[in-house]
Design an enzyme around this catalytic site. Sequence first.
Site, PDB file in Angstrom:
ATOM      1  N   HIS A  76      -2.599 -16.661  -0.697  1.00  0.00           N
ATOM      2  CA  HIS A  76      -2.489 -15.721  -1.830  1.00  0.00           C
ATOM      3  C   HIS A  76      -1.742 -16.348  -3.009  1.00  0.00           C
ATOM      4  O   HIS A  76      -1.005 -15.668  -3.721  1.00  0.00           O
ATOM      5  CB  HIS A  76      -1.778 -14.424  -1.419  1.00  0.00           C
ATOM      6  CG  HIS A  76      -2.523 -13.625  -0.388  1.00  0.00           C
ATOM      7  ND1 HIS A  76      -3.370 -12.606  -0.714  1.00  0.00           N
ATOM      8  CD2 HIS A  76      -2.537 -13.709   0.964  1.00  0.00           C
ATOM      9  CE1 HIS A  76      -3.879 -12.081   0.407  1.00  0.00           C
ATOM     10  NE2 HIS A  76      -3.394 -12.734   1.434  1.00  0.00           N
ATOM     11  N   ASN A 149      -4.877  -5.637   1.673  1.00  0.00           N
ATOM     12  CA  ASN A 149      -6.024  -6.396   1.173  1.00  0.00           C
ATOM     13  C   ASN A 149      -7.098  -5.438   0.673  1.00  0.00           C
ATOM     14  O   ASN A 149      -6.986  -4.226   0.851  1.00  0.00           O
ATOM     15  CB  ASN A 149      -6.632  -7.250   2.297  1.00  0.00           C
ATOM     16  CG  ASN A 149      -5.854  -8.547   2.543  1.00  0.00           C
ATOM     17  OD1 ASN A 149      -5.075  -8.984   1.699  1.00  0.00           O
ATOM     18  ND2 ASN A 149      -6.080  -9.144   3.690  1.00  0.00           N
ATOM     19  N   TYR A 363       7.017 -12.827   6.158  1.00  0.00           N
ATOM     20  CA  TYR A 363       7.190 -12.597   4.717  1.00  0.00           C
ATOM     21  C   TYR A 363       8.621 -12.849   4.282  1.00  0.00           C
ATOM     22  O   TYR A 363       8.871 -13.471   3.248  1.00  0.00           O
ATOM     23  CB  TYR A 363       6.700 -11.189   4.336  1.00  0.00           C
ATOM     24  CG  TYR A 363       5.192 -11.085   4.421  1.00  0.00           C
ATOM     25  CD1 TYR A 363       4.557 -11.115   5.656  1.00  0.00           C
ATOM     26  CD2 TYR A 363       4.403 -11.019   3.290  1.00  0.00           C
ATOM     27  CE1 TYR A 363       3.178 -11.057   5.758  1.00  0.00           C
ATOM     28  CE2 TYR A 363       3.017 -10.958   3.387  1.00  0.00           C
ATOM     29  CZ  TYR A 363       2.411 -10.982   4.624  1.00  0.00           C
ATOM     30  OH  TYR A 363       1.049 -10.942   4.722  1.00  0.00           O
TER      31      TYR A 363
HETATM   32 FE1  HDE Z   1      -0.240 -12.199   4.549  1.00  0.00          FE
HETATM   33  N1  HDE Z   1       1.104 -13.625   3.979  1.00  0.00           N
HETATM   34  N2  HDE Z   1      -0.061 -12.816   6.458  1.00  0.00           N
HETATM   35  N3  HDE Z   1      -1.680 -10.893   5.143  1.00  0.00           N
HETATM   36  N4  HDE Z   1      -0.447 -11.594   2.688  1.00  0.00           N
HETATM   37  C1  HDE Z   1       1.511 -13.848   2.711  1.00  0.00           C
HETATM   38  O1  HDE Z   1       3.750 -14.102   2.085  1.00  0.00           O
HETATM   39  C2  HDE Z   1       0.917 -13.595   6.930  1.00  0.00           C
HETATM   40  C3  HDE Z   1      -2.113 -10.676   6.419  1.00  0.00           C
HETATM   41  C4  HDE Z   1      -1.153 -10.518   2.243  1.00  0.00           C
HETATM   42  O2  HDE Z   1       0.943 -10.928  -3.736  1.00  0.00           O
HETATM   43  C5  HDE Z   1       2.662 -14.790   2.647  1.00  0.00           C
HETATM   44  O3  HDE Z   1       4.861 -13.948   0.130  1.00  0.00           O
HETATM   45  C6  HDE Z   1       0.845 -13.676   8.358  1.00  0.00           C
HETATM   46  C7  HDE Z   1      -2.860  -9.461   6.519  1.00  0.00           C
HETATM   47  C8  HDE Z   1      -1.020 -10.383   0.822  1.00  0.00           C
HETATM   48  O4  HDE Z   1       2.780 -11.924  -3.071  1.00  0.00           O
HETATM   49  C9  HDE Z   1       2.942 -15.117   4.116  1.00  0.00           C
HETATM   50  C10 HDE Z   1      -0.241 -12.921   8.720  1.00  0.00           C
HETATM   51  C11 HDE Z   1      -2.861  -8.948   5.252  1.00  0.00           C
HETATM   52  C12 HDE Z   1      -0.185 -11.420   0.432  1.00  0.00           C
HETATM   53  C13 HDE Z   1       1.898 -14.297   4.826  1.00  0.00           C
HETATM   54  C14 HDE Z   1      -0.792 -12.376   7.527  1.00  0.00           C
HETATM   55  C15 HDE Z   1      -2.125  -9.852   4.417  1.00  0.00           C
HETATM   56  C16 HDE Z   1       0.170 -12.153   1.609  1.00  0.00           C
HETATM   57  C17 HDE Z   1       2.465 -15.957   1.726  1.00  0.00           C
HETATM   58  C18 HDE Z   1      -0.802 -12.716  10.099  1.00  0.00           C
HETATM   59  C19 HDE Z   1      -3.530  -7.671   4.764  1.00  0.00           C
HETATM   60  C20 HDE Z   1       0.239 -11.762  -0.986  1.00  0.00           C
HETATM   61  C21 HDE Z   1       3.348 -15.711   0.534  1.00  0.00           C
HETATM   62  C22 HDE Z   1       0.074 -12.077  10.971  1.00  0.00           C
HETATM   63  C23 HDE Z   1      -3.040  -6.487   5.394  1.00  0.00           C
HETATM   64  C24 HDE Z   1       1.422 -10.972  -1.424  1.00  0.00           C
HETATM   65  C25 HDE Z   1       4.065 -14.513   0.836  1.00  0.00           C
HETATM   66  C26 HDE Z   1       1.743 -11.301  -2.865  1.00  0.00           C
HETATM   67  C27 HDE Z   1       1.016 -13.242   1.612  1.00  0.00           C
HETATM   68  C28 HDE Z   1       1.843 -14.248   6.152  1.00  0.00           C
HETATM   69  C29 HDE Z   1      -1.956 -11.569   7.540  1.00  0.00           C
HETATM   70  C30 HDE Z   1      -1.954  -9.605   3.014  1.00  0.00           C
HETATM   71  C31 HDE Z   1       2.887 -16.578   4.498  1.00  0.00           C
HETATM   72  C32 HDE Z   1       1.764 -14.469   9.245  1.00  0.00           C
HETATM   73  C33 HDE Z   1      -3.465  -8.865   7.790  1.00  0.00           C
HETATM   74  C34 HDE Z   1      -1.666  -9.324  -0.065  1.00  0.00           C
HETATM   75  O5  HDE Z   1       4.218 -14.720   4.505  1.00  0.00           O
END
Ligand code: HDE
Length: 689
Positions: A76, A149, A363
């Site tokens: 993202h 999402n 996060y």
């Molecule tokens: Fe994320 N995800 N994600 N994700 N995600 C990040 O956090 C992560 C997942 C989502 O505009 C990171 O600040 C793991 C699902 C959005 O700043 C990180 C898993 C969904 C955004 C991270 C998921 C998301 C992130 C990278 C599996 C939808 C952007 C930078 C368990 C429900 C937020 C950050 C923004 C961002 C980890 C799966 C949505 C690495 C470990 C499911 C919208 O922490």
Amino acid sequence: MARRTTTSQDRTGEGGELHQAPTRGQVMTTAQGTPMGDDQNSLRAGDRGPTLLEDFAMREKIFHFDHERIPERVVHARGYGAHGYLECLDPVTDLTRAAPFQRKGKRTEAFVRFSTVAGNLGSFDLARDVRGFAVKLYTDEGNWDIVGNNIPVFFIQDAMKFPDLVHAVKEEQDRGWPQAQSAHDTFWDFISLMPESTHMTLWQMSDRAIPRSFRFMEGFGVHTFRFVNADGDATFVKFHWKPRQGLQSVVWNEAVKINGADPDFHRRDLYAAIEAGDFPQWDLGVQVFDEAFAEEFEFDVLDATKIIPEEQVPVRVIARLTLDRVATNVFAETEQVAFCTQNVVPGVDFSDDPLLQGRNFSYLDTQLKRLGSPNFTQIPINAPRCPVAHFQRDGHMQMSPQEGRANYEPNSLGAAERGPRADVEHGYTSVPREEGGQVRRVRSETFADHYSQARQFWISQTEVEQRHIVAAYGFELGKCEEPAIRTRMLGNLRNVHEDLAQGVADELGMPLPEANPAAIEPRTDLPESAALSILRNGPDSFAGRKLGVLVTAGSDGALVKALEEAFTRAGALVEYVAPAAGPIKLKGGRKLTPDHAVVGAPSVLFDAVAVVPSADGAEALAGRKTACDFVDDAFAHQKFLGWSADAEALLDAAGVTPDDGCPELTADSVAGFLEQCAALRHWERPVRD
Ligand code: HDE
């Protein structure tokens, strides 16, 4: 005005006004506040001599520049944010004590960041990709982040697999490409070996992954959460953001071209809409259900690869989100905003979804890496708007002059200095619940059906949408160099629907393999769900969309005026495209300054087009490829295309024979054209590949 520096300015002999103290605004200073006497020249020993180490101003400036970048988000990375507010429409105090929902009309400040997932910060907006939809609500009882999402399911069921998924989709490590694309071997290699991803790939191959703009897409919290009321009663809840603008996407061939014509298409769209006062809005809806429903539901409500169809649990609208202010500074706000799924407030709690539990670690952890200090909550965009009081101390970039003597609890030093205490009655408490079982690394049997809902998604699509899904799989798998990967994917798709599998096999020019073994026999009895289709949930007017009008000198001024008035009155944006960027004179005398030269504004940038050149103008444009492409692409992308009789030479040169979606325009037929444009596209037009 007296000059603050004379020698250096006199010697450079240019930019004299830059050296004067500003007549308005502030005096430029160093970061330490020292007024600057010269910002053009470093301090030198002799006119042509070496620069001196003594030059604190230059050293400070370059030092800061050297450290301007922070690590981009590992996923993202490319995103765009805006400010707004959430307004409570239906106070659901029976369901939750969360502060935003306690009173009708209550407003809660919000910041939203939309994003793509796979591309790096500098990639383009219209990649085929999932979109992030992250909402930070600055509630009276702390920050609540719904980090969702635009697709309600996810690729994997357990956080343990997230690094693998992301490694697979990002650029391949031995070559460094492709950028912002899932159309490559490593992604489909991983996916084809992970049957649980199949459902999500149907969404990803649908036009949901190429939205027209952030304003026209839904958002989903994805996981099951809990609402908790003031009596401590808990229910399960899923969150939905429904765009009041309706749903709309572009077609793939268009997306590919938009990325070249305007890589910032989505961010520009959001910025322009908000700046024009056309504030996008989403209804916040909830699906609420209890343990009994969770028990009887066909799938596990803790499995993030599944939805709960709206027909089974209707979405109840409780609040409305409005975005009404663009970021003041993109780095300070959009880049530094730190969303954390762990940020919940009294009235909201987690479920045991293993993906969510993993996210709750990730996060917070990632913010430390990106923002460099545990005090990231003090950055204005992340700071709660309610009072904050705790005994967390020190750390890099501590901004708060935390007063008093005692920095621990319990303490007894002086009444005034004792500091904050937990509020047993009103403070956050987790929902009490029974948990048990053996400690094991295990995937619950209840997560084992990977295909039934994928099939439900497929049968819920219109024919046009199904065609797009087949073409998208064809494109993506066609980019894979390893035939075995394609074969394995076809084997998975056979478990979803024979028509889908056969369609993709035909696209690839490959025979259908045997279906891959499925852990659980896929169900074929799940009914269609209209909520899953974009086309069944499109806008009902042209409001908020853009008409591109191709004009030349001598265009019919009355027709142009009629178009402009009708479309603007309907809440649409009208932009003019002409042979060149300079002003032109229309028939009737109006002088018009076009918004674009045709070379920089292909028709992919517009939702519908009107081609209204003068007869001479049409002759001239007929000899230009960019103008012919403008017309040809609009037609091929099934757009509504209005044209004036004078445009015939250009239409002929572009090879376009007008159909029902291409009305001839006169001042009288403009209203009909506008009405027609309310539909997204003229889908009846045969597609040329
Ligand atoms: Fe994320 N995800 N994600 N994700 N995600 C990040 O956090 C992560 C997942 C989502 O505009 C990171 O600040 C793991 C699902 C959005 O700043 C990180 C898993 C969904 C955004 C991270 C998921 C998301 C992130 C990278 C599996 C939808 C952007 C930078 C368990 C429900 C937020 C950050 C923004 C961002 C980890 C799966 C949505 C690495 C470990 C499911 C919208 O922490």
